[in-house]
Enzyme design. Structure first.
Site, short mmCIF file in Angstrom:
data_model
loop_
_atom_site.label_atom_id
_atom_site.label_comp_id
_atom_site.label_asym_id
_atom_site.label_seq_id
_atom_site.Cartn_x
_atom_site.Cartn_y
_atom_site.Cartn_z
N VAL A 161 -22.56 -31.01 2.65
CA VAL A 161 -23.73 -31.52 1.92
C VAL A 161 -23.38 -32.89 1.32
O VAL A 161 -22.38 -33.03 0.61
CB VAL A 161 -24.14 -30.56 0.78
N LYS A 233 -28.63 -27.33 4.62
CA LYS A 233 -28.00 -27.81 3.38
C LYS A 233 -28.58 -27.11 2.16
O LYS A 233 -27.86 -26.81 1.20
CB LYS A 233 -28.14 -29.33 3.28
#
Ligand code: HSE
Length: 359
Positions: A161, A233
């Site tokens: 991420v 994510k």
């Protein structure tokens, strides 16, 4: 303490790591880490193994010669195999000459494979794993963490991420003590870059091609543009924050392709901008609502700090209110930095364990 690395996948990210390791050895030594690459394998390029450490000069020469067109060059003592397959890779990640497996193959959002098998086998073989691969973490984070715990090793995935920008580590370190009730973020560099370029007058197609050339886009850029990269994510963040166990169906997903070039440019002339926003919120009863969707943000919105390939995430917290983190969201070296930071964390644990065992 020597840490022997196997690089699984030798595309932009692991090549970026290779370059970073050449310049960061002194920094690593500050943490007591002596990092050595003993294996590199890539489906396209083949496999190079040297249990004593691959000659970095030879590997660098191969990279500079254009790895996609020539086989990896190697020094004596190194085994070079022209191909790589799943069985060979699973054997490799379990080898004696490997302490840390760095998994950076392509992301399969449906099954997480073959990366999931690489990670699972490595952990089951008692190897620490660092991955930037969203597939296995989004789909099987709980299972993989439990295998890692059982085998006394670490699973690190900061780069999944916002590339090297510390986000997951914020949750596990500096934000401890705060209750995070939700987050919303711009979590895909490619789509953000594309929105900016289209606002400035380019077509969608040209902007996407540029993002591919710059190394931001996924192997299949539809994942960036249609939102599935952000969906993974959001799952990773929600699972890290709340142990939510979200699966893909729990995160509604809409990409930026329904926007017209005209709409994107109009928003800019009015002072705002369209952004692809991934968010999740947990209610007091534990219910989680999560989504990925394009939103027209007004001028002054904190997430508008993220332009181009830059990402941003705002955490809603009970003590601090809104905390926003901004930084690079994609890129070869930027993502490689996340691996380096994970490697330091693993190295610190290995050094601490060794010190404790010696006491
Ligand atoms: N394709 C991704 C992006 C790479 O553009 O954000 C980083 O996950």
């Amino acid at each position: 303490m020597e840490l022997r690395l196997a690089l699984i996948g030798f595309g932009g990210v692991n090549q970026g790591l290779f370059e970073l390791l050449l310049t960061k050895q002194d920094d690593l030594r500050k943490y007591g880490i002596d990092a050595k690459i003993t294996a590199v394998t890539d489906l396209r390029l083949g496999t190079v193994i040297n249990p004593a450490g691959i000659d970095t000069g030879a590997l660098r020469a191969s990279i500079q010669a254009g790895l996609s067109s020539v086989p990896l060059e190697a020094d004596p003592g190194t085994t070079v195999t022209p191909d790589a397959d799943l069985d060979a890779t699973l054997k490799l990640v379990a080898s004696d000459f490997v302490d840390v497996v760095v998994e950076a193959t392509f992301t399969d959002p449906q099954t997480g494979e073959p990366a999931l098998s690489h990670c699972r086998t490595a952990l089951e073989s008692g190897k620490h794993v660092i991955t930037t691969n969203k597939g296995p973490i989004a789909l099987a984070q709980k299972e993989l963490v439990s295998i890692a715990n059982r085998h006394g090793v670490l699973l690190k995935y900061e780069g999944t991420v916002m590339s090297g920008t510390p986000v997951l580590r914020q949750i596990s370190t500096t934000l401890r003590g705060c209750e995070v009730t939700g987050f919303s973020g711009i979590l895909n560099g490619t789509s953000n870059f594309v929105l900016g370029e289209v606002a400035a007058g380019k077509t969608f197609d040209t902007a996407i091609k540029e993002a591919q050339v710059l190394g931001y886009a996924e192997a299949n850029p539809a994942a960036d543009i249609e939102g599935s990269d952000v969906q993974l994510k959001v799952m990773i963040m929600a699972n890290a924050l709340w142990g939510a166990g979200l699966c893909r169906d729990d995160v509604s997903c809409q990409g930026i392709t329904r926007l017209t070039e005209h709409e994107i440019r109009r928003a800019m002339t009015e002072g705002g901008a369209w952004r692809l926003v991934g968010s999740a919120r947990r209610s007091p009863d534990g219910t989680i609502v999560a989504s990925v969707e394009p939103k027209e943000l007004p001028a002054g919105h904190p997430l508008l700090a993220a332009t181009g390939v830059t990402n941003a995430i705002s955490f809603d917290t009970d003590v601090l209110g809104l905390v926003t983190v901004t930084g690079p969201g994609a890129g070869r070296v930027e993502t490689a930095f996340a691996i380096l930071s994970d490697l330091i964390e693993i190295g610190e644990k290995v050094v601490a364990d060794a010190t404790e065992a010696a006491a």
